[in-house]
Scaffold this motif. Structure first.
Motif, PDB file in Angstrom:
ATOM      1  N   ALA A 398       0.614  -1.298  -0.044  1.00  0.00           N
ATOM      2  CA  ALA A 398       0.008  -0.021   0.103  1.00  0.00           C
ATOM      3  C   ALA A 398       0.794   1.137   0.099  1.00  0.00           C
ATOM      4  CB  ALA A 398      -0.927  -0.074   1.276  1.00  0.00           C
ATOM      5  N   GLY A 399       0.500   2.230  -1.016  1.00  0.00           N
ATOM      6  CA  GLY A 399       1.065   3.252  -1.035  1.00  0.00           C
ATOM      7  C   GLY A 399       2.457   3.453  -1.951  1.00  0.00           C
ATOM      8  N   GLN A 400       2.627   2.028  -2.680  1.00  0.00           N
ATOM      9  CA  GLN A 400       3.990   1.962  -3.468  1.00  0.00           C
ATOM     10  C   GLN A 400       3.429   2.566  -4.796  1.00  0.00           C
ATOM     11  OE1 GLN A 400       5.310  -2.021  -4.074  1.00  0.00           O
ATOM     12  NE2 GLN A 400       6.786  -1.364  -5.486  1.00  0.00           N
ATOM     13  N   ALA A 401       4.603   3.475  -5.546  1.00  0.00           N
ATOM     14  CA  ALA A 401       4.097   3.965  -6.578  1.00  0.00           C
ATOM     15  C   ALA A 401       4.473   3.099  -7.877  1.00  0.00           C
ATOM     16  CB  ALA A 401       5.078   5.233  -6.754  1.00  0.00           C
ATOM     17  N   LEU A 402       3.450   2.972  -8.562  1.00  0.00           N
ATOM     18  CA  LEU A 402       3.581   2.152 -10.061  1.00  0.00           C
ATOM     19  C   LEU A 402       3.394   2.930 -11.215  1.00  0.00           C
ATOM     20  CD1 LEU A 402       1.436  -0.947  -8.643  1.00  0.00           C
ATOM     21  CD2 LEU A 402       3.881  -0.773  -8.591  1.00  0.00           C
ATOM     22  N   GLU A 403       3.667   2.422 -12.168  1.00  0.00           N
ATOM     23  CA  GLU A 403       3.363   2.945 -13.619  1.00  0.00           C
ATOM     24  C   GLU A 403       2.463   2.106 -14.266  1.00  0.00           C
ATOM     25  OE1 GLU A 403       6.232   4.750 -17.112  1.00  0.00           O
ATOM     26  OE2 GLU A 403       6.746   3.089 -16.182  1.00  0.00           O
ATOM     27  N   ALA A 404       1.465   2.847 -14.869  1.00  0.00           N
ATOM     28  CA  ALA A 404       0.371   1.935 -15.513  1.00  0.00           C
ATOM     29  C   ALA A 404       0.819   2.324 -17.081  1.00  0.00           C
ATOM     30  CB  ALA A 404      -0.910   2.450 -15.075  1.00  0.00           C
ATOM     31  N   VAL A 405       0.861   1.475 -17.895  1.00  0.00           N
ATOM     32  CA  VAL A 405       1.153   1.645 -19.341  1.00  0.00           C
ATOM     33  C   VAL A 405      -0.390   1.179 -20.104  1.00  0.00           C
ATOM     34  CG1 VAL A 405       2.372   0.713 -21.550  1.00  0.00           C
ATOM     35  CG2 VAL A 405       3.311   0.931 -19.249  1.00  0.00           C
ATOM     36  N   VAL A 406      -0.829   2.046 -20.677  1.00  0.00           N
ATOM     37  CA  VAL A 406      -2.074   1.769 -21.762  1.00  0.00           C
ATOM     38  C   VAL A 406      -1.803   2.070 -23.086  1.00  0.00           C
ATOM     39  CG1 VAL A 406      -3.547   2.463 -19.732  1.00  0.00           C
ATOM     40  CG2 VAL A 406      -2.867   4.177 -21.164  1.00  0.00           C
ATOM     41  N   ALA A 407      -2.856   1.811 -23.858  1.00  0.00           N
ATOM     42  CA  ALA A 407      -2.501   1.807 -25.202  1.00  0.00           C
ATOM     43  C   ALA A 407      -2.136   3.040 -25.943  1.00  0.00           C
ATOM     44  CB  ALA A 407      -4.006   1.269 -26.012  1.00  0.00           C
ATOM     45  N   GLU A 408      -2.444   4.221 -25.438  1.00  0.00           N
ATOM     46  CA  GLU A 408      -2.155   5.270 -25.781  1.00  0.00           C
ATOM     47  C   GLU A 408      -1.433   6.234 -24.874  1.00  0.00           C
ATOM     48  OE1 GLU A 408      -2.924   6.252 -28.751  1.00  0.00           O
ATOM     49  OE2 GLU A 408      -3.967   4.369 -29.282  1.00  0.00           O
ATOM     50  N   GLY A 409      -0.506   5.634 -24.036  1.00  0.00           N
ATOM     51  CA  GLY A 409       0.372   6.464 -23.114  1.00  0.00           C
ATOM     52  C   GLY A 409       0.689   5.663 -21.758  1.00  0.00           C
ATOM     53  N   ARG A 410       1.047   6.320 -20.732  1.00  0.00           N
ATOM     54  CA  ARG A 410       1.470   5.613 -19.637  1.00  0.00           C
ATOM     55  C   ARG A 410       1.219   6.559 -18.293  1.00  0.00           C
ATOM     56  NH1 ARG A 410       7.337   3.868 -20.459  1.00  0.00           N
ATOM     57  NH2 ARG A 410       6.509   3.441 -22.658  1.00  0.00           N
ATOM     58  N   PHE A 411       1.010   6.329 -17.371  1.00  0.00           N
ATOM     59  CA  PHE A 411       0.890   7.256 -16.187  1.00  0.00           C
ATOM     60  C   PHE A 411       1.144   6.860 -14.729  1.00  0.00           C
ATOM     61  CE2 PHE A 411      -3.142   5.123 -17.289  1.00  0.00           C
ATOM     62  CZ  PHE A 411      -3.696   4.744 -15.894  1.00  0.00           C
ATOM     63  N   ALA A 412       1.412   7.404 -13.837  1.00  0.00           N
ATOM     64  CA  ALA A 412       1.714   6.881 -12.425  1.00  0.00           C
ATOM     65  C   ALA A 412       0.471   6.846 -11.729  1.00  0.00           C
ATOM     66  CB  ALA A 412       2.648   7.932 -11.708  1.00  0.00           C
ATOM     67  N   VAL A 413       0.576   5.606 -10.744  1.00  0.00           N
ATOM     68  CA  VAL A 413      -0.590   5.445  -9.856  1.00  0.00           C
ATOM     69  C   VAL A 413       0.075   4.779  -8.744  1.00  0.00           C
ATOM     70  CG1 VAL A 413      -2.193   4.624 -11.649  1.00  0.00           C
ATOM     71  CG2 VAL A 413      -0.648   2.947 -10.822  1.00  0.00           C
ATOM     72  N   ALA A 414      -0.728   4.710  -7.602  1.00  0.00           N
ATOM     73  CA  ALA A 414      -0.225   4.462  -6.195  1.00  0.00           C
ATOM     74  C   ALA A 414      -1.185   3.203  -5.717  1.00  0.00           C
ATOM     75  CB  ALA A 414      -0.278   5.539  -5.389  1.00  0.00           C
ATOM     76  N   VAL A 415      -0.546   2.362  -4.798  1.00  0.00           N
ATOM     77  CA  VAL A 415      -1.467   1.369  -4.434  1.00  0.00           C
ATOM     78  C   VAL A 415      -2.153   1.915  -3.228  1.00  0.00           C
ATOM     79  CG1 VAL A 415      -1.178  -1.091  -3.584  1.00  0.00           C
ATOM     80  CG2 VAL A 415       0.377  -0.548  -5.216  1.00  0.00           C
ATOM     81  N   ALA A 416      -3.524   1.646  -3.392  1.00  0.00           N
ATOM     82  CA  ALA A 416      -4.231   2.221  -2.192  1.00  0.00           C
ATOM     83  C   ALA A 416      -4.334   0.981  -1.126  1.00  0.00           C
ATOM     84  CB  ALA A 416      -5.727   2.602  -2.482  1.00  0.00           C
ATOM     85  N   PRO A 417      -4.724   1.560   0.215  1.00  0.00           N
ATOM     86  CA  PRO A 417      -4.720   0.245   1.057  1.00  0.00           C
ATOM     87  C   PRO A 417      -5.979  -0.392   0.876  1.00  0.00           C
ATOM     88  CG  PRO A 417      -4.322   2.538   2.233  1.00  0.00           C
ATOM     89  CD  PRO A 417      -4.628   2.699   0.891  1.00  0.00           C
ATOM     90  N   ARG A 418      -6.044  -1.690   1.218  1.00  0.00           N
ATOM     91  CA  ARG A 418      -7.246  -2.452   0.978  1.00  0.00           C
ATOM     92  C   ARG A 418      -8.263  -2.220   1.879  1.00  0.00           C
ATOM     93  NH1 ARG A 418      -7.049  -9.072   1.015  1.00  0.00           N
ATOM     94  NH2 ARG A 418      -9.121  -9.395   0.658  1.00  0.00           N
TER      95      ARG A 418
END
Length: 430
Positions: A398-418
């Motif tokens: 939870a709270g770890q920064a990740l990168e999301a890769v989609v068809a038309e680009g990429r963006f940053a996301v964070a892991v929310a607590p469950r």
């Protein structure tokens, strides 16, 4: 007063007893030499000798003969008493071959060596032929009759050596027939004795002289027919060896067809008759000219036929289209090359088209299997900041920064607590 010496006169020195003891100061008198020779020869035993009677002088009590060696120029005197001659069954005439049992005798006063006959036996024809046959075998074993020793006769001799009898018909046969065939031929003629006691020596000497003459191209030895006894000189060993040693080709024309002296065997060519010898040693000019004319006509015909054949071949070559219009050959090759180029281009186009279709098919398959295609359907790929793909929720916090890769680009996301009570997301079957 006369004074007489009382000293004795010295005795002359004794004569040498042996020939080796004689010197210039102590020579033998001629009478002593003759006496010693007579004594030495008188001790010889009787001997059988063979020879030919060349001279006969018959008397009442004793007869005198000259016995000659047929193979050498030497002879001895032969004496015979009447009782010895009475036992001889055949007449002893000059030319008769005999075998004599005789004792050598030397007459000291005359210095004469002779034979005293005790038995004389004429050699018959059969025995003569047997001796010739024996000599033939001996000479054949030495190789004197080998074909390999035969030399070819010259085709056109400038000079012919001729050995023949004196004023013999055989000489005329050779000369007349040869000059009828080839008038320009020149002859060196040696007329000799061709029978009798002098035949061997004279024929041998004539052959030797002609063989030594560089101008003579061929030698013909000829005589007419005769009995076996008449032809005996031409079976003499000495004469046969003289012919064998010659460097000039020898033609033998002795007797007739049935006669076969040993000279025929050692000669380079045996002619049946003197006329045959003339025909063999010189060519027939008339026949040769006719043959030359025939050969010339055949050559002209062959050459004309060859020229006509070559002319026909040249005409055929010139009548070909390529010779009439040489550019035809280039045009034909150019058209063939153009056809080959078109064929090659068509084949290459077809191959490229097939390859393009294959590439398009492969591209469709690649696109279908590509992750980008999956992303086009709304999926995303989560990756850590280190670039690792997240495949399991347990790999993140939870709270770890990740990168999301989609068809038309990429963006940053964070892991929310469950949130408690929220169900877990199960993998989509898509």
């Amino acid at each position: 007063m006369v004074l007489v010496s009382s000293s004795p006169t010295p005795d002359p020195q004794p004569l040498p007893q042996r020939a080796l003891e004689t010197t210039a100061e102590r020579p033998w008198p001629l009478r002593l030499l003759s006496a010693k020779m007579a004594d030495y020869i008188g001790k010889m035993a009787p001997v059988w000798v063979e020879g030919q009677i060349v001279e006969a002088n018959r008397r009442s009590g004793m007869s005198f003969f000259t016995l000659r060696d047929t193979a050498a120029d030497m002879s001895l005197r032969l004496t015979a008493f009447s009782e010895v001659l009475d036992r001889v069954t055949a007449p002893l005439t000059p030319g008769t071959h005999v075998v004599v049992h005789a004792k050598p005798a030397f007459y000291a006063k005359r210095g004469d060596l002779s034979l005293q006959a005790r038995d004389i036996r004429p050699v018959g024809l059969g025995e003569l032929l047997a001796r010739i046959e024996q000599l033939r075998r001996v000479l054949a074993a030495e190789g004197l009759f080998d074909v390999s020793r035969k030399r070819p006769l010259p085709f056109l001799p400038a000079c012919v050596g001729l050995v023949c009898g004196r004023e013999a018909k055989a000489m005329d046969d050779v000369l007349v027939n040869a000059r009828e065939r080839f008038p320009e031929v020149r002859f060196e003629v040696r007329q000799v004795a061709v029978q009798g006691v002098k035949a061997v020596s004279e024929v041998s000497r004539a052959i030797t002289e002609l063989d030594a003459d560089p101008a003579v191209d061929v030698i013909v030895v000829t005589r007419g027919g005769g009995s076996v006894e008449d032809l005996l000189p031409f079976s003499n060993e000495a004469l046969v060896r003289v012919v064998a040693g010659c460097t000039t080709p020898i033609v033998s024309a002795i007797g007739h067809e049935t006669d076969a002296p040993l000279l025929d065997l050692v000669a380079d060519y045996r002619a049946s008759t003197p006329t045959d010898a003339a025909k063999r040693v010189v060519p027939d000019v008339v026949a040769e000219r006719q043959g030359l004319g025939v050969a010339r006509r055949r050559l002209e015909h062959a050459l004309g036929a060859r020229l006509r054949a070559e002319q026909d071949r040249l005409t055929a070559l010139r009548s070909r289209p390529v010779m009439a219009n040489p550019i035809v050959m280039i045009t034909a090759r150019e058209e063939a090359l153009a056809r080959e180029v078109r064929t090659m281009r068509t084949s290459l186009d077809n191959r490229l088209e097939r390859a393009a279709l294959g590439v398009a098919s492969l591209a469709t398959q690649v696109r279908a299997l590509s992750p980008a295609s999956t992303l086009q359907r709304g999926y995303a790929v989560l990756r850590t900041t280190e670039g690792h793909v997240v495949r399991d929720a347990a790999e993140v916090e939870a709270g770890q920064a990740l990168e999301a890769v989609v068809a038309e680009g990429r963006f940053a996301v964070a892991v929310a607590p469950r949130v408690p009570g929220t169900p877990e997301i199960t993998p989509n079957s898509d």
